[in-house]
Motif scaffolding. Sequence first.
Motif, PDB file in Angstrom:
ATOM      1  N   THR A 274      51.324   7.060  57.400  1.00 47.52           N
ATOM      2  CA  THR A 274      51.808   5.682  57.457  1.00 47.52           C
ATOM      3  C   THR A 274      53.250   5.575  57.939  1.00 47.52           C
ATOM      4  N   ALA A 275      54.022   6.649  57.845  1.00 49.37           N
ATOM      5  CA  ALA A 275      55.418   6.604  58.296  1.00 49.37           C
ATOM      6  C   ALA A 275      55.451   6.555  59.823  1.00 49.37           C
ATOM      7  N   ARG A 276      56.020   5.496  60.373  1.00 50.54           N
ATOM      8  CA  ARG A 276      55.957   5.281  61.824  1.00 50.54           C
ATOM      9  C   ARG A 276      56.633   6.400  62.610  1.00 50.54           C
ATOM     10  N   GLU A 277      57.820   6.809  62.183  1.00 45.73           N
ATOM     11  CA  GLU A 277      58.544   7.842  62.941  1.00 45.73           C
ATOM     12  C   GLU A 277      57.793   9.166  62.932  1.00 45.73           C
ATOM     13  N   PHE A 278      57.283   9.552  61.767  1.00 48.81           N
ATOM     14  CA  PHE A 278      56.545  10.818  61.701  1.00 48.81           C
ATOM     15  C   PHE A 278      55.249  10.716  62.495  1.00 48.81           C
ATOM     16  N   ARG A 279      54.578   9.577  62.438  1.00 53.01           N
ATOM     17  CA  ARG A 279      53.351   9.416  63.222  1.00 53.01           C
ATOM     18  C   ARG A 279      53.634   9.559  64.714  1.00 53.01           C
ATOM     19  N   SER A 280      54.752   9.021  65.158  1.00 46.53           N
ATOM     20  CA  SER A 280      55.113   9.167  66.573  1.00 46.53           C
ATOM     21  C   SER A 280      55.381  10.630  66.919  1.00 46.53           C
ATOM     22  N   GLN A 281      56.038  11.353  66.022  1.00 44.31           N
ATOM     23  CA  GLN A 281      56.277  12.783  66.252  1.00 44.31           C
ATOM     24  C   GLN A 281      54.964  13.537  66.375  1.00 44.31           C
ATOM     25  N   VAL A 282      54.018  13.234  65.493  1.00 40.38           N
ATOM     26  CA  VAL A 282      52.729  13.925  65.533  1.00 40.38           C
ATOM     27  C   VAL A 282      51.984  13.595  66.814  1.00 40.38           C
ATOM     28  N   LEU A 283      51.990  12.332  67.214  1.00 39.00           N
ATOM     29  CA  LEU A 283      51.277  11.932  68.427  1.00 39.00           C
ATOM     30  C   LEU A 283      51.861  12.628  69.657  1.00 39.00           C
ATOM     31  N   ARG A 284      53.185  12.722  69.736  1.00 40.46           N
ATOM     32  CA  ARG A 284      53.789  13.410  70.883  1.00 40.46           C
ATOM     33  C   ARG A 284      53.448  14.900  70.863  1.00 40.46           C
ATOM     34  N   LEU A 285      53.379  15.472  69.655  1.00 36.94           N
ATOM     35  CA  LEU A 285      52.985  16.876  69.549  1.00 36.94           C
ATOM     36  C   LEU A 285      51.535  17.055  70.003  1.00 36.94           C
ATOM     37  N   LEU A 286      50.652  16.143  69.620  1.00 38.10           N
ATOM     38  CA  LEU A 286      49.246  16.257  70.014  1.00 38.10           C
ATOM     39  C   LEU A 286      49.092  16.162  71.524  1.00 38.10           C
ATOM     40  N   ILE A 287      49.876  15.316  72.150  1.00 34.33           N
ATOM     41  CA  ILE A 287      49.810  15.219  73.618  1.00 34.33           C
ATOM     42  C   ILE A 287      50.164  16.559  74.248  1.00 34.33           C
ATOM     43  N   THR A 288      51.206  17.201  73.714  1.00 37.18           N
ATOM     44  CA  THR A 288      51.602  18.517  74.227  1.00 37.18           C
ATOM     45  C   THR A 288      50.483  19.528  74.064  1.00 37.18           C
ATOM     46  N   VAL A 289      49.800  19.512  72.926  1.00 36.50           N
ATOM     47  CA  VAL A 289      48.730  20.482  72.681  1.00 36.50           C
ATOM     48  C   VAL A 289      47.500  20.140  73.507  1.00 36.50           C
ATOM     49  N   PHE A 290      47.189  18.848  73.673  1.00 42.46           N
ATOM     50  CA  PHE A 290      46.044  18.454  74.504  1.00 42.46           C
ATOM     51  C   PHE A 290      46.192  19.006  75.919  1.00 42.46           C
ATOM     52  N   ARG A 291      47.426  19.068  76.411  1.00 35.83           N
ATOM     53  CA  ARG A 291      47.654  19.600  77.756  1.00 35.83           C
ATOM     54  C   ARG A 291      47.428  21.099  77.813  1.00 35.83           C
ATOM     55  N   ARG A 292      47.528  21.797  76.641  1.00 36.07           N
ATOM     56  CA  ARG A 292      47.391  23.254  76.614  1.00 36.07           C
ATOM     57  C   ARG A 292      45.934  23.710  76.542  1.00 36.07           C
ATOM     58  N   LEU A 293      45.000  22.793  76.358  1.00 37.46           N
ATOM     59  CA  LEU A 293      43.593  23.190  76.277  1.00 37.46           C
ATOM     60  C   LEU A 293      43.124  23.740  77.622  1.00 37.46           C
ATOM     61  N   PRO A 294      42.136  24.634  77.610  1.00 32.47           N
ATOM     62  CA  PRO A 294      41.627  25.166  78.887  1.00 32.47           C
ATOM     63  C   PRO A 294      41.222  24.058  79.847  1.00 32.47           C
ATOM     64  N   SER A 295      40.629  23.002  79.312  1.00 33.50           N
ATOM     65  CA  SER A 295      40.334  21.812  80.098  1.00 33.50           C
ATOM     66  C   SER A 295      41.088  20.661  79.442  1.00 33.50           C
ATOM     67  N   PRO A 296      42.200  20.220  80.013  1.00 33.30           N
ATOM     68  CA  PRO A 296      43.026  19.205  79.359  1.00 33.30           C
ATOM     69  C   PRO A 296      42.210  17.998  78.918  1.00 33.30           C
ATOM     70  N   ASP A 297      42.433  17.566  77.691  1.00 31.78           N
ATOM     71  CA  ASP A 297      41.681  16.462  77.098  1.00 31.78           C
ATOM     72  C   ASP A 297      42.414  15.154  77.401  1.00 31.78           C
ATOM     73  N   TYR A 298      42.031  14.513  78.512  1.00 31.84           N
ATOM     74  CA  TYR A 298      42.703  13.276  78.892  1.00 31.84           C
ATOM     75  C   TYR A 298      42.314  12.119  77.976  1.00 31.84           C
ATOM     76  N   LEU A 299      41.126  12.167  77.423  1.00 36.04           N
ATOM     77  CA  LEU A 299      40.728  11.121  76.480  1.00 36.04           C
ATOM     78  C   LEU A 299      41.638  11.146  75.257  1.00 36.04           C
ATOM     79  N   GLY A 300      41.851  12.346  74.699  1.00 36.12           N
ATOM     80  CA  GLY A 300      42.733  12.457  73.550  1.00 36.12           C
ATOM     81  C   GLY A 300      44.165  12.112  73.890  1.00 36.12           C
ATOM     82  N   MET A 301      44.635  12.563  75.060  1.00 35.19           N
ATOM     83  CA  MET A 301      46.002  12.272  75.469  1.00 35.19           C
ATOM     84  C   MET A 301      46.220  10.772  75.594  1.00 35.19           C
ATOM     85  N   CYS A 302      45.294  10.082  76.238  1.00 31.64           N
ATOM     86  CA  CYS A 302      45.466   8.639  76.437  1.00 31.64           C
ATOM     87  C   CYS A 302      45.330   7.876  75.119  1.00 31.64           C
TER      88      CYS A 302
END
Length: 365
Positions: A274-302
């Motif tokens: 529920t904490a907005r700042e921490f949620r934003s940190q997690v979302l930006r981290l997930l975008i970075t990891v989505f790009r590292r997948l063997p097949s980048p997950d554009y659905l998850g990134m978007c």
Amino acid sequence: ADSQRGPPPPTPPPTPLEMSVAVQQMPPTGPSITSASGLLALLEEDHLDIKAYALQKLNAVVDDFWAEISECLPEIEALYEDESFKSRQLAALVASKTYFHLSELGDALQYALGAGPLFDVSATDSEYVDTPLAKCIDAYCVQHVRVSEGKPAVEADGDAADMAVDGAGAGAGAGGRDQIDPRLVAIVERMFESCFTREQYKQALGIAIEARRVDVMYRALTKEKLAGLTPDAGAAAVEAAAEAAAEAGAPIPDATLTEHMLAHCLEACKTSITAREFRSQVLRLLITVFRRLPSPDYLGMCECLAQLGDDAAVTATLDRLSEGTDRDFLIACQVAFDLVENGTQVFVGKVRAKLLPPPPAPPAP
């Protein structure tokens, strides 16, 4: 002549070295003993090696003779408080186990913190380890969240830990109330390392989310440890290190578990974080990891970008996919469908306005 020699001279007392050798040669205490009184008597000896030997043997039988040992807790606690005693951590461990059996969980946790690495966080089949460890994790999560928000680790009334024990980790270390007790940090760090050694990535991820440890989340998702970061590293430093690792690193080799945990994190961002700042940190981290997948997950990134409200990045991703291969175009269509179904009308309108060409100018009169 013999009667004139007198009595033989008295035998000199053993030297500390001789006493230490004698202690090492003592037979091991087996499970057949019926009382710990003999071992407890050794605590009254002057030689420190004998005291250390007694603590070693008491630690092996404390589960059976804790009632007897409890009568000598003042002597054991005094050994722990003696900073010159080399086995003071062992004394803390024996005291902690004894207090645990006495149902004094606050004292058990305090002395578990003092036991240092002797408190084996990997012994998860032990009720003694599970109970103080759970209290340590709860205290650490609450205090690390407060520190990440720029608050003291413990409130003035000492209730910030929100634990069933009194004062554990509440400024007991050198950092006082403004910082987390370094002994508490050490136990949690060893617990994280134990999780990664035993490949219990989901457990580490869950605790990292609760404690807002983005660096541990990254390691649980990618199985890579970000270099040069300390447990108290700020979010900006973690994000920069994650971006650098993503640029330099190869795709994640075994992505099946990572994809499952990414979905769990994304769902947590929608529901429990529920904490907005921490949620934003997690979302930006997930975008970075989505790009590292063997097949980048554009659905998850978007989806992450949509939660962040970054319509420009979503538009750029759709443009890039629509100009790629047939498969990329199909992915762009799926992203668009998901945005219409799950996104807000305002956000979808912004993306549509950026994708569609501007309307033609009205004809001149």
